[in-house]
Motif scaffolding. Structure first.
Motif, mmCIF file in Angstrom:
data_model
loop_
_atom_site.group_PDB
_atom_site.id
_atom_site.type_symbol
_atom_site.label_atom_id
_atom_site.label_comp_id
_atom_site.label_asym_id
_atom_site.label_seq_id
_atom_site.Cartn_x
_atom_site.Cartn_y
_atom_site.Cartn_z
ATOM 1 N N GLN A 92 0.826 -1.125 0.070
ATOM 2 C CA GLN A 92 -0.070 0.003 -0.087
ATOM 3 C C GLN A 92 0.884 1.006 -0.045
ATOM 4 N N VAL A 93 0.599 2.193 -0.846
ATOM 5 C CA VAL A 93 1.513 3.536 -1.059
ATOM 6 C C VAL A 93 0.415 4.598 -0.828
ATOM 7 N N GLN A 94 0.573 5.668 -0.099
ATOM 8 C CA GLN A 94 -0.200 6.700 0.196
ATOM 9 C C GLN A 94 0.489 8.017 -0.512
ATOM 10 N N LEU A 95 0.067 8.616 -1.303
ATOM 11 C CA LEU A 95 0.368 9.851 -2.361
ATOM 12 C C LEU A 95 -0.205 11.079 -1.869
ATOM 13 N N VAL A 96 0.594 12.058 -1.499
ATOM 14 C CA VAL A 96 0.243 13.264 -1.421
ATOM 15 C C VAL A 96 1.044 14.570 -2.212
ATOM 16 N N GLU A 97 0.180 15.126 -3.126
ATOM 17 C CA GLU A 97 0.707 16.220 -4.120
ATOM 18 C C GLU A 97 0.597 17.338 -3.307
ATOM 19 N N SER A 98 1.288 18.327 -3.817
ATOM 20 C CA SER A 98 1.640 19.772 -3.179
ATOM 21 C C SER A 98 1.981 20.592 -4.399
ATOM 22 N N GLY A 99 2.122 21.910 -4.356
ATOM 23 C CA GLY A 99 2.637 22.631 -5.268
ATOM 24 C C GLY A 99 1.677 23.408 -6.380
ATOM 25 N N GLY A 100 0.749 22.897 -6.423
ATOM 26 C CA GLY A 100 -0.237 23.489 -7.486
ATOM 27 C C GLY A 100 -0.699 25.004 -6.999
ATOM 28 N N GLY A 101 -1.378 25.530 -8.099
ATOM 29 C CA GLY A 101 -1.803 27.061 -7.812
ATOM 30 C C GLY A 101 -2.106 27.659 -9.049
ATOM 31 N N LEU A 102 -2.153 29.092 -8.925
ATOM 32 C CA LEU A 102 -2.433 29.809 -9.971
ATOM 33 C C LEU A 102 -1.054 30.503 -10.715
ATOM 34 N N VAL A 103 -1.092 30.660 -12.030
ATOM 35 C CA VAL A 103 0.093 31.303 -12.604
ATOM 36 C C VAL A 103 -0.081 31.948 -13.939
ATOM 37 N N GLN A 104 0.507 32.856 -14.269
ATOM 38 C CA GLN A 104 0.190 33.312 -15.687
ATOM 39 C C GLN A 104 1.085 32.384 -16.591
ATOM 40 N N ALA A 105 0.481 32.730 -18.018
ATOM 41 C CA ALA A 105 1.114 32.131 -18.929
ATOM 42 C C ALA A 105 2.630 32.301 -19.235
ATOM 43 N N GLY A 106 3.394 31.378 -19.298
ATOM 44 C CA GLY A 106 5.059 31.569 -19.436
ATOM 45 C C GLY A 106 5.572 31.350 -18.173
ATOM 46 N N GLY A 107 4.935 31.303 -17.375
ATOM 47 C CA GLY A 107 5.329 31.030 -15.696
ATOM 48 C C GLY A 107 5.685 29.488 -15.489
ATOM 49 N N SER A 108 6.222 29.387 -14.214
ATOM 50 C CA SER A 108 6.804 28.253 -13.728
ATOM 51 C C SER A 108 5.989 27.844 -12.528
ATOM 52 N N LEU A 109 5.715 26.320 -12.465
ATOM 53 C CA LEU A 109 5.349 25.604 -11.049
ATOM 54 C C LEU A 109 6.044 24.476 -10.845
ATOM 55 N N SER A 110 6.193 24.097 -9.440
ATOM 56 C CA SER A 110 6.989 23.014 -9.102
ATOM 57 C C SER A 110 5.977 22.263 -8.237
ATOM 58 N N LEU A 111 5.559 21.025 -8.764
ATOM 59 C CA LEU A 111 4.978 20.016 -8.106
ATOM 60 C C LEU A 111 5.746 19.192 -7.289
ATOM 61 N N SER A 112 5.251 18.723 -6.080
ATOM 62 C CA SER A 112 5.853 17.515 -5.304
ATOM 63 C C SER A 112 4.869 16.382 -5.030
ATOM 64 N N CYS A 113 5.230 15.252 -4.889
ATOM 65 C CA CYS A 113 4.499 14.064 -4.556
ATOM 66 C C CYS A 113 5.144 13.237 -3.484
ATOM 67 N N ALA A 114 4.536 13.391 -2.280
ATOM 68 C CA ALA A 114 5.408 12.723 -1.288
ATOM 69 C C ALA A 114 4.645 11.172 -0.856
ATOM 70 N N ALA A 115 5.575 10.356 -0.823
ATOM 71 C CA ALA A 115 4.948 9.069 -0.799
ATOM 72 C C ALA A 115 5.201 8.481 0.676
ATOM 73 N N SER A 116 4.199 7.312 1.149
ATOM 74 C CA SER A 116 4.603 6.697 2.380
ATOM 75 C C SER A 116 3.968 5.324 2.202
ATOM 76 N N GLY A 117 4.307 4.491 3.262
ATOM 77 C CA GLY A 117 3.477 3.324 3.425
ATOM 78 C C GLY A 117 4.059 1.973 2.790
ATOM 79 N N SER A 118 5.080 2.177 1.814
ATOM 80 C CA SER A 118 5.738 0.810 1.318
ATOM 81 C C SER A 118 7.010 1.360 0.618
ATOM 82 N N THR A 119 7.602 0.412 -0.244
ATOM 83 C CA THR A 119 8.978 0.713 -0.693
ATOM 84 C C THR A 119 8.748 1.529 -1.973
ATOM 85 N N PHE A 120 8.847 2.948 -1.742
ATOM 86 C CA PHE A 120 8.748 3.819 -2.862
ATOM 87 C C PHE A 120 9.611 3.533 -4.008
ATOM 88 N N SER A 121 10.816 3.117 -3.746
ATOM 89 C CA SER A 121 11.799 2.868 -4.991
ATOM 90 C C SER A 121 11.542 1.723 -5.652
#
Length: 125
Positions: A1-30
């Motif tokens: 079993q793996v639990q996944l939690v995303e973060s980093g979304g939002g509102l940005v203007q065209a041409g801009g940048s965003l970085s998303l992250s996804c943290a995993a827990s519960g099992s062997t992620f690798s």
């Protein structure tokens, strides 16, 4: 079993940048191939980027090649999506997902066993 939690979304203007992250827990992620998917209103969920369990191989949708970069840090149980030169058509809910049943080369959402709750990315024109 793996639990996944995303973060980093939002509102940005065209041409801009965003970085998303996804943290995993519960099992062997690798041991999991990881993917970022997105779903816009009225559209099917589509693969954006995927990465093999050691990070040696990456795969991108044609629409994001050269703009998005997927990476992972197995020591931190985290997968990332760096999004540059964002366009209004990138607006969607972004999900990370884990897959131990097939190669990261496969981008079919149905083959991914575990999913995060999603994070909204909105790109204004």
């Amino acid at each position: 079993q793996v639990q996944l939690v995303e973060s980093g979304g939002g509102l940005v203007q065209a041409g801009g940048s965003l970085s998303l992250s996804c943290a995993a827990s519960g099992s062997t992620f690798s041991s999991y191939a990881m993917g970022w998917f997105r779903q816009a209103p009225g559209k099917e969920r589509e693969s954006v980027a995927r990465i093999s369990w050691r990070g040696a191989s990456t795969y991108y949708a044609d629409s994001v090649k050269g703009r998005f970069t997927i990476s992972r840090d197995n020591s931190k149980n985290t997968v990332y999506l760096q999004m540059n030169s964002l366009k209004p058509e990138d607006t969607a809910v972004y999900y990370c997902a884990a897959n131990r049943r097939s190669s990261a080369a496969v981008g079919t959402p149905e083959l991914y066993e575990y999913w995060g709750q999603g994070t909204q990315v909105t790109v204004s024109s």
